[in-house]
Design a protein around this motif. Structure first.
Motif, PDB file in Angstrom:
ATOM      1  N   SER A  37       0.969  -1.322  -0.017  1.00  0.00           N
ATOM      2  CA  SER A  37       0.005  -0.068  -0.064  1.00  0.00           C
ATOM      3  C   SER A  37       0.793   1.059   0.060  1.00  0.00           C
ATOM      4  O   SER A  37       1.865   1.155   0.656  1.00  0.00           O
ATOM      5  CB  SER A  37      -1.023   0.029   1.330  1.00  0.00           C
ATOM      6  OG  SER A  37      -0.157  -0.025   2.367  1.00  0.00           O
ATOM      7  N   CYS A  39       0.587   5.370   0.334  1.00  0.00           N
ATOM      8  CA  CYS A  39      -0.300   6.412   1.073  1.00  0.00           C
ATOM      9  C   CYS A  39       0.407   7.734   0.789  1.00  0.00           C
ATOM     10  O   CYS A  39       1.629   7.880   1.365  1.00  0.00           O
ATOM     11  CB  CYS A  39      -0.749   6.362   2.524  1.00  0.00           C
ATOM     12  SG  CYS A  39      -1.922   7.633   3.011  1.00  0.00           S
ATOM     13  N   ASN A  68      -3.442  10.737   1.704  1.00  0.00           N
ATOM     14  CA  ASN A  68      -3.392  11.069   3.211  1.00  0.00           C
ATOM     15  C   ASN A  68      -4.687  11.634   3.647  1.00  0.00           C
ATOM     16  O   ASN A  68      -5.336  11.240   4.680  1.00  0.00           O
ATOM     17  CB  ASN A  68      -2.345  12.182   3.699  1.00  0.00           C
ATOM     18  CG  ASN A  68      -0.954  11.582   3.273  1.00  0.00           C
ATOM     19  OD1 ASN A  68      -0.163  12.698   3.133  1.00  0.00           O
ATOM     20  ND2 ASN A  68      -0.776  10.324   2.938  1.00  0.00           N
ATOM     21  N   ILE A 126       0.415   0.421   6.533  1.00  0.00           N
ATOM     22  CA  ILE A 126       0.635   1.107   5.180  1.00  0.00           C
ATOM     23  C   ILE A 126       2.150   0.627   4.994  1.00  0.00           C
ATOM     24  O   ILE A 126       3.050   0.840   5.763  1.00  0.00           O
ATOM     25  CB  ILE A 126       0.828   2.716   5.157  1.00  0.00           C
ATOM     26  CG1 ILE A 126      -0.899   3.085   5.657  1.00  0.00           C
ATOM     27  CG2 ILE A 126       1.146   3.217   4.131  1.00  0.00           C
ATOM     28  CD1 ILE A 126      -1.206   4.521   5.941  1.00  0.00           C
ATOM     29  N   LEU A 129       4.658   5.531   3.334  1.00  0.00           N
ATOM     30  CA  LEU A 129       3.563   6.704   3.803  1.00  0.00           C
ATOM     31  C   LEU A 129       4.815   7.951   3.237  1.00  0.00           C
ATOM     32  O   LEU A 129       5.544   7.926   3.361  1.00  0.00           O
ATOM     33  CB  LEU A 129       3.236   6.849   5.194  1.00  0.00           C
ATOM     34  CG  LEU A 129       2.840   8.245   5.444  1.00  0.00           C
ATOM     35  CD1 LEU A 129       1.481   8.230   4.739  1.00  0.00           C
ATOM     36  CD2 LEU A 129       2.682   8.159   7.138  1.00  0.00           C
ATOM     37  N   LEU A 131       4.568  11.854   3.266  1.00  0.00           N
ATOM     38  CA  LEU A 131       3.712  13.333   3.995  1.00  0.00           C
ATOM     39  C   LEU A 131       4.406  14.446   3.282  1.00  0.00           C
ATOM     40  O   LEU A 131       5.370  14.705   3.105  1.00  0.00           O
ATOM     41  CB  LEU A 131       3.803  13.187   5.530  1.00  0.00           C
ATOM     42  CG  LEU A 131       3.061  11.803   6.039  1.00  0.00           C
ATOM     43  CD1 LEU A 131       3.520  11.827   7.572  1.00  0.00           C
ATOM     44  CD2 LEU A 131       1.517  12.033   6.051  1.00  0.00           C
ATOM     45  N   ALA A 140      -1.389  15.994   6.202  1.00  0.00           N
ATOM     46  CA  ALA A 140      -2.608  15.381   5.944  1.00  0.00           C
ATOM     47  C   ALA A 140      -3.761  16.397   6.388  1.00  0.00           C
ATOM     48  O   ALA A 140      -3.421  17.614   5.924  1.00  0.00           O
ATOM     49  CB  ALA A 140      -2.983  14.060   6.581  1.00  0.00           C
ATOM     50  N   LEU A 178      -1.767   6.510  10.123  1.00  0.00           N
ATOM     51  CA  LEU A 178      -0.560   7.090   9.235  1.00  0.00           C
ATOM     52  C   LEU A 178       0.758   6.575   9.906  1.00  0.00           C
ATOM     53  O   LEU A 178       1.745   6.048   9.401  1.00  0.00           O
ATOM     54  CB  LEU A 178      -0.619   8.582   9.424  1.00  0.00           C
ATOM     55  CG  LEU A 178      -1.553   9.137   8.500  1.00  0.00           C
ATOM     56  CD1 LEU A 178      -1.620  10.817   8.818  1.00  0.00           C
ATOM     57  CD2 LEU A 178      -1.261   9.096   6.826  1.00  0.00           C
ATOM     58  N   ALA A 181       2.647   3.086   9.275  1.00  0.00           N
ATOM     59  CA  ALA A 181       3.513   2.782   8.124  1.00  0.00           C
ATOM     60  C   ALA A 181       4.968   2.232   8.207  1.00  0.00           C
ATOM     61  O   ALA A 181       5.673   2.430   9.301  1.00  0.00           O
ATOM     62  CB  ALA A 181       3.525   4.024   7.364  1.00  0.00           C
ATOM     63  N   ILE A 184       8.203   5.604   6.411  1.00  0.00           N
ATOM     64  CA  ILE A 184       7.561   7.115   6.380  1.00  0.00           C
ATOM     65  C   ILE A 184       8.668   8.073   5.738  1.00  0.00           C
ATOM     66  O   ILE A 184       9.679   8.347   6.143  1.00  0.00           O
ATOM     67  CB  ILE A 184       7.200   7.511   7.705  1.00  0.00           C
ATOM     68  CG1 ILE A 184       6.268   6.637   8.375  1.00  0.00           C
ATOM     69  CG2 ILE A 184       6.604   9.070   7.802  1.00  0.00           C
ATOM     70  CD1 ILE A 184       5.872   6.734   9.863  1.00  0.00           C
TER      71      ILE A 184
END
Length: 223
Positions: A37, A39, A68, A126, A129, A131, A140, A178, A181, A184
């Motif tokens: 996955s 994100c 996100n 996740i 991720l 961000l 997010a 979140l 993950a 990250i």
């Protein structure tokens, strides 16, 4: 522990390097016969990275992509994060990925959140991720001192909740979803955001939400 910071001479090199790194992290799961996955944020900063990533060879049909967060507007609205994602990431080889759209067409994000939480749960933790961060240290749809922020940060929060902040209603993944993950990454550009990141280090997530993710993150920074 503070985040690892990788500095790049320009945004193009950051985009290419991070795309390669994300593909490698997704490939670890895929090579182990596990689904993966991804994100990702909206906004303009990741668009170049999305374009680079979309063309990389990967078993995209085994990857699920979701944002996100999203503004509660239809996908053809210029303010839609999904619209940007469909044009920049979900093209070429990456068009084979499964896209889980956070905008459902329900009248309100509050009404859609429980079903979206159930859709997201099978994709946790996740795999990768990414961000972004605003100058105000939001990430997010976790906005500093916004109404309901503490519920979004709570360790027992469901994966998806409605969020306050900005001109439109919003839907967002919550902090525990979140934070699940395995990898990250935080992308920032410019001295102003670098200063904001430094101010967030060690700060209370209620005033600097990005701080909730710095401990295990790699920050990718370009002037």
């Amino acid at each position: 522990m503070s985040a690892e910071i990788v500095t790049y001479p320009d945004a193009e090199l950051m985009a290419l390097s991070l795309a390669d790194r994300i593909a490698g992290e997704l490939r670890v799961n895929l090579d182990a016969q596990r689904p993966a996955s991804l994100c990702v944020p909206g906004g303009s900063t990741p668009a170049g990275m999305f374009r680079a990533l979309s063309g990389l060879p990967l078993d995209w049909d085994k990857v699920t992509v979701f944002l996100n967060d999203e503004r509660w507007v239809p996908g053809d609205n210029p303010r839609s994060n999904s619209a940007m994602l469909r044009k920049s990431l979900l093209v070429g080889p990456a068009a084979a990925a499964t896209y889980l759209d956070l905008y459902t067409g329900d009248p309100t994000p509050e009404g859609a959140a429980p079903a979206l939480s159930e859709q997201i749960k099978p994709h946790l933790p996740i795999t990768v991720l990414v961000l972004g961060m605003g100058d105000d240290m939001h990430t997010a749809s976790l906005f500093p001192q916004a109404p309901g922020l503490e519920a979004l940060l709570a360790s027992d929060a469901p994966p998806v909740m409605a969020a306050a902040g900005g001109a439109e209603p919003r839907i967002t993944l919550t902090a525990p979803a979140l934070q699940s993950a395995l990898n990250i990454h935080i992308m920032i550009k410019g001295a102003q955001k670098r200063a904001a990141l430094e101010a967030a280090t060690g700060a209370d997530p209620v005033t600097a939400p990005i701080s909730a993710f710095l401990r295990n993150a790699v920050v990718h920074y370009a002037e």
